[in-house]
Design a protein around this motif. Structure first.
Motif, short mmCIF file in Angstrom:
data_model
loop_
_atom_site.label_atom_id
_atom_site.label_comp_id
_atom_site.label_asym_id
_atom_site.label_seq_id
_atom_site.Cartn_x
_atom_site.Cartn_y
_atom_site.Cartn_z
N ARG A 44 0.84 -1.21 0.00
CA ARG A 44 0.00 0.00 0.00
C ARG A 44 0.87 1.26 0.00
NH1 ARG A 44 -3.49 -3.48 -0.21
NH2 ARG A 44 -5.09 -4.04 1.30
N THR A 144 0.12 2.89 7.90
CA THR A 144 -0.84 2.35 6.92
C THR A 144 -2.16 2.06 7.62
OG1 THR A 144 1.05 1.03 6.25
CG2 THR A 144 -0.98 0.70 5.00
N ASP A 147 -6.95 -1.96 6.77
CA ASP A 147 -8.20 -2.17 6.04
C ASP A 147 -8.70 -3.61 6.29
OD1 ASP A 147 -6.57 -3.79 4.53
OD2 ASP A 147 -6.47 -2.44 2.80
#
Ligand code: AMP
Ligand code: MN
Length: 344
Positions: A44, A144, A147
Motif C-alpha cells: 500500500r 498504513t 483495512d
C-alpha cells in the motif's frame, strides 16, 4: 523496546526499494497471516514486498488476501531488506534462509521463548500472543490504515496462535486488538470456519488413526502417538493434515504432556503440547528445537523408536521438575474445592 523497535523497523522497511518476508517451515496461521499483513501494508505504501514460504501455504489459509502470490522458491535476485517471521534460528526459514542472509538488512521478528538473536534488527517479544501482535505495532508505525484485508490476515494470526482465544497466552491486549480488527472489517468466524470447521476427510481419518493408537504413560500424565507415511497414505492425508492431532491428546483428562511423532524425509518431527507448568519449549530445546511453554517442536534424525524413547525420558525429567516447582496447595484452596463440589 516495544515502541522504538517497531518504529525503527517501519523506517527501514518504508525506505527500502524491496523486501522479502520469509515464513518458517511448516508454516502456521500466525506466520502466514502476519507475513501477508505486513506485505499488504508495505505494498500500500509502494514498497514491493513479497512473502516466501518454503513449505507453501496450508489449504486453510489459501483464502487470505495475497496468499496466491506467496513464493515457494526463492528468487535469484538479492533483496535489500528481509524479514524472518518467527524463525527462532535462521535455518527455520528452510529454502529461504540463504535469501535472508544475503539481504543488506535482516530483520528478525519473533515471539517464541528461544531465539538465536541473529539479524541487524531483532524484535523479540515473548509476551506477544502471536507474532501478528508485533506486526500490528509495525503496521501502526508505518502509518498504513488497517483495512479489511490486513485485518483478516492479522485475525488469522491471532485466532490460530491462541486456539481461537482459548490458550493462556491471551491478554486483554489480544482481545482489544481482535475487537479493533473486527471493527476494521475482519471476521473471526471466517478464520474459525476455515481452520476448525472445514477439515478434509483425509485429516479426520488420520486423526482417527492417530487417536486409536494413542499410548499413555503408567501415571496417565504423558500421551503420545505416531504418524507414519503409511498412515498418511491410508488416510489420503497431506502433511498439513497432522494439525490438531497433538492438541487432542493434551485434551485428555490427567494428561500434562502430549506428543505426536511424525516420520518425515528430514527425520522424526515431534510436536509437543503441555499444560500445568510442564514446559514444552524446554523439552524441545533439549533436541535443538524450540517454541512456547505450551506448544513446541523439534526434528531429530533416527528411528521412530529411538526418538520416542529419548523424548519420553526428557518428558519424564521435565515433569519431575514441574512437580518440584509447583507451589504447595493451601488450606484455603482445599476449602474452596469442597465448597464448589457441594454446589454441583
Ligand atoms: P507445531 O507442533 O509444529 O505446531 O509447533 C509448535 C510450536 O513450536 C510453533 O510455535 C513452532 O513454530 C515451534 N516449533 C516447532 N518445531 C520447531 C523447531 N524445530 N524449532 C523451533 N521451533 C519449533
Ligand atoms: Mn506464532
Amino acid at each position: 523496546m516495544a515502541t522504538t523497535l517497531p518504529r525503527q523497523i517501519a523506517t527501514t522497511l518504508r525506505t527500502s526499494p524491496n523486501a522479502l518476508i520469509a515464513c518458517h517451515v511448516s508454516p502456521d496461521g500466525d506466520c502466514i497471516g502476519a507475513s501477508l499483513a505486513l506485505a499488504l501494508a508495505l505494498n500500500r505504501l509502494g514498497v514491493p514486498a513479497v512473502v516466501g514460504s518454503a513449505d507453501g501455504v496450508p489449504e486453510m489459509f489459501t483464502d487470505l488476501p495475497g496468499a496466491a502470490e506467496i513464493m515457494t522458491v526463492p528468487p535469484v535476485e538479492a533483496f535489500t531488506t528481509a524479514v524472518a517471521m518467527e524463525c527462532s534460528t535462521i535455518d527455520r526459514a528452510g529454502a529461504f534462509a540463504e535469501a535472508l542472509q544475503r539481504a543488506r538488512t535482516l530483520i528478525n521478528i519473533d515471539h517464541h521463548l528461544s531465539n538465536a538473536g541473529y539479524g541487524h534488527l531483532v524484535y523479540w517479544d515473548t509476551s506477544a500472543s502471536a507474532v501478528g501482535e508485533q506486526i500490528t505495532e509495525i503496521i501502526r508505525a508505518l502509518g498504513t490504515p488497517v483495512d479489511a484485508a490486513i485485518a483478516q490476515c492479522l485475525l488469522a494470526a491471532l485466532v490460530t496462535d491462541t486456539g481461537a482465544f482459548r490458550y493462556p497466552n491471551v491478554t486483554p491486549h489480544t482481545l482489544r486488538l481482535a475487537a479493533e480488527l473486527v471493527e476494521a472489517g475482519g471476521s473471526i468466524h471466517r478464520v474459525v470456519e476455515r481452520v476448525y470447521e472445514t477439515r478434509s476427510p483425509g485429516s479426520l481419518k488420520l486423526l482417527g488413526m492417530a487417536l486409536a493408537s494413542v499410548r499413555l504413560s503408567a501415571d496417565g500424565r504423558v500421551a503420545w502417538t505416531v504418524v507414519t507415511p503409511e498412515m498418511m497414505a491410508a488416510a489420503g492425508a497431506l502433511p498439513e493434515d497432522t494439525t490438531g492431532i497433538v492438541g487432542m491428546l493434551r485434551a485428555m483428562r490427567g494428561v500434562k504432556v502430549a506428543l505426536m511423532f511424525e516420520v518425515t524425509p528430514d527425520g522424526i518431527r515431534a510436536s509437543i503440547r503441555s499444560r500445568d507448568g510442564a514446559r514444552s519449549n524446554v523439552i524441545a530445546e533439549t533436541f535443538g528445537g524450540g517454541g512456547h511453554q505450551g506448544a513446541a517442536g523439534f526434528t531429530l534424525p533416527g528411528t521412530l523408536d529411538d526418538v520416542v524413547m529419548k523424548a519420553l525420558a526428557v518428558v519424564d525429567k521435565e515433569l519431575h521438575e514441574a512437580d518440584g516447582a509447583r507451589p504447595r496447595t493451601t488450606g484455603n484452596e482445599v476449602t474452596r474445592k469442597r465448597g464448589n463440589r457441594k454446589t454441583r
